[in-house]
Design an enzyme around this catalytic site. Structure first.
Site: not given
Ligand code: COA
Length: 389
Positions: A275, A326
């Site tokens: 998140h 979710d």
């Molecule tokens: N699974 C695996 N790795 C994850 C992850 C996940 N669900 N979410 C984040 N990470 C990792 C990224 O790969 C990244 O790792 P790295 O630094 O080694 O490259 C790090 O955590 C930061 O991720 P990032 O995507 O930049 O974080 P964010 O703050 O932009 O993303 C979300 C937030 C929610 C978009 C992200 O956690 C995600 O895509 N989750 C899955 C989708 C989801 O469940 N969305 C509903 C949110 S309520």
């Protein structure tokens, strides 16, 4: 002739860009909800999410989000009467779902279109008075479940079921979806799920709604834009993907831990995990896990819960990331017998209250939302003859 891009990304007034994805940026003040991402807590207008999920109905929460505090009995009765009266949708829109919407349309796309159509049949659509906007918030929240249930039945070759216009939003939605009255347990779980998804600060869809609202465009335009944002798998679309993953593990008889470790090794994201704001477990996931546990015992089917717990622990061990809203909601809806691609639209039914509360707040003290982009393209180019390009 091109000159190389400026080595440092900068806004077009020269200031450095510090927040990709606007991470950590406070874009505006809001009195609607607060998330403490370190502590893993969430409040709606001062009340904890745990208290609300246990002791307040979705309708009470809708009132709370719109008006700032919980309703008295008479105020709740009035809101319930307004909801029930507004659940019916114009027959032209049902006709559109029946005759002009492909049966295999993605439900979020079908719903986004139907939501947009509602504006065409609302005489107050362009009325931007606070009173008219408050009435539209009620109508939008009342009609979305009807649209979703109608689309789902039509695509299955069944007749839409008219709203019963009694009972709660959760009751009438499940009734319209299944054509029979839900039992009290199913209604209670759906109601709590609606409470949990109603509001969450400046998430992507709410921000999209406020950006549109801040141009002084109408409420319908703003919530249609919000629907588009919620559809994405990084936002509300994640619950559909979570269930897809669980079904895949089950169908292939894969070892859950190995399956997840392989995905992580392939640099794939695990849906329902991670998140932007929570750096610990999402409090809504805790409540949903409790609901899933109860439902699993009731149905004598614990495999989705056990699989989910293994996935959560595996990602936590590997990446230190925790479950979000979710993650467990997917299995809750699955055990309620709800079709997988309806999970995100159900999220939208609930979040409509948060979106509209934010729009009402935005319009109380409006200012256009218009940030700058960091320009990292070339400069000083000149237009030469076309034959020489
Ligand atoms: N699974 C695996 N790795 C994850 C992850 C996940 N669900 N979410 C984040 N990470 C990792 C990224 O790969 C990244 O790792 P790295 O630094 O080694 O490259 C790090 O955590 C930061 O991720 P990032 O995507 O930049 O974080 P964010 O703050 O932009 O993303 C979300 C937030 C929610 C978009 C992200 O956690 C995600 O895509 N989750 C899955 C989708 C989801 O469940 N969305 C509903 C949110 S309520």
């Amino acid at each position: 002739m091109t000159t190389p891009a400026s080595p440092k990304t900068a806004t077009d007034n020269g200031a450095p860009v510090k927040a990709k994805g606007l991470e950590g940026v406070t874009a505006l003040d809001s009195g609607i909800s607060f998330i403490d991402g370190q502590a893993g807590t969430l409040i709606y207008r001062g009340y904890t999410i745990e208290d609300l999920a246990r002791n307040a109905s979705f309708e009470e929460v809708a009132y709370l989000l719109w008006h700032g505090d919980l309703p008295k009995q008479s105020q709740l009765d009035e809101l319930n009467a307004q909801f029930r009266a507004a659940r019916t949708v114009h027959p032209d829109i049902i006709d559109h779902l029946r005759h002009h919407t492909p049966k295999d349309a993605v439900p979020m796309a079908a719903l986004r279109t139907a939501l947009s159509m509602l504006a065409l049949y609302d005489e107050e659509a362009e009325d931007m008075s606070p009173e008219a906007n408050a009435r539209k918030a009620v109508r939008l929240t009342a009609k979305l479940p009807t649209l979703l249930a109608a689309f789902d039945r039509i695509r299955k070759g069944k007749e839409p079921v008219a709203p019963k216009q009694e009972g709660s939003t959760a009751f009438d939605f499940l009734y319209m979806l299944n054509g029979e009255e839900p039992g009290p347990a199913a209604e209670e779980i759906m109601d709590a799920a609606l409470v949990l998804h109603a509001e969450h600060g400046l998430n992507a869809s709410t921000f999209a709604a406020r950006v549109i609202g801040a141009t002084l465009s109408d409420m319908y335009s703003a919530v249609v834009g919000a629907m588009g944002a919620l559809k994405g798998p990084l936002h509300g679309g994640a619950n559909i993907e979570v269930m897809g993953m669980l079904l895949d593990i089950d169908a292939t008889s894969a070892d859950t831990k190995t399956y997840i470790e392989q995905k992580l090794a392939d640099k794939e994201k695990i849906m329902g995990i991670g998140h932007r704001v929570y750096k610990t477990l999402d409090p809504r996931a805790v409540i949903l896990r409790g609901m899933l546990e109860g439902l699993s015992d009731e149905k004598g089917e614990r495999k989705w819960l056990e699989m989910s717990d293994t996935i959560r622990q595996t990602v936590k061990d590997a990446k230190g990331l925790e479950a979000n809203v979710d993650f467990y909601s997917a299995s809750v809806y699955y055990l309620l017998g709800i079709e997988r691609d309806l999970y995100t639209p159900i999220f939208a039914m609930s979040r409509m209250t948060g979106w509209t509360a934010h729009l009402l707040e935005q319009w109380e003290d409006n200012r256009l939302i218009r940030p700058r982009a960091g320009y990292n393209g070339p400069r000083n180019k000149t237009v030469g003859p076309i034959a020489e390009r």
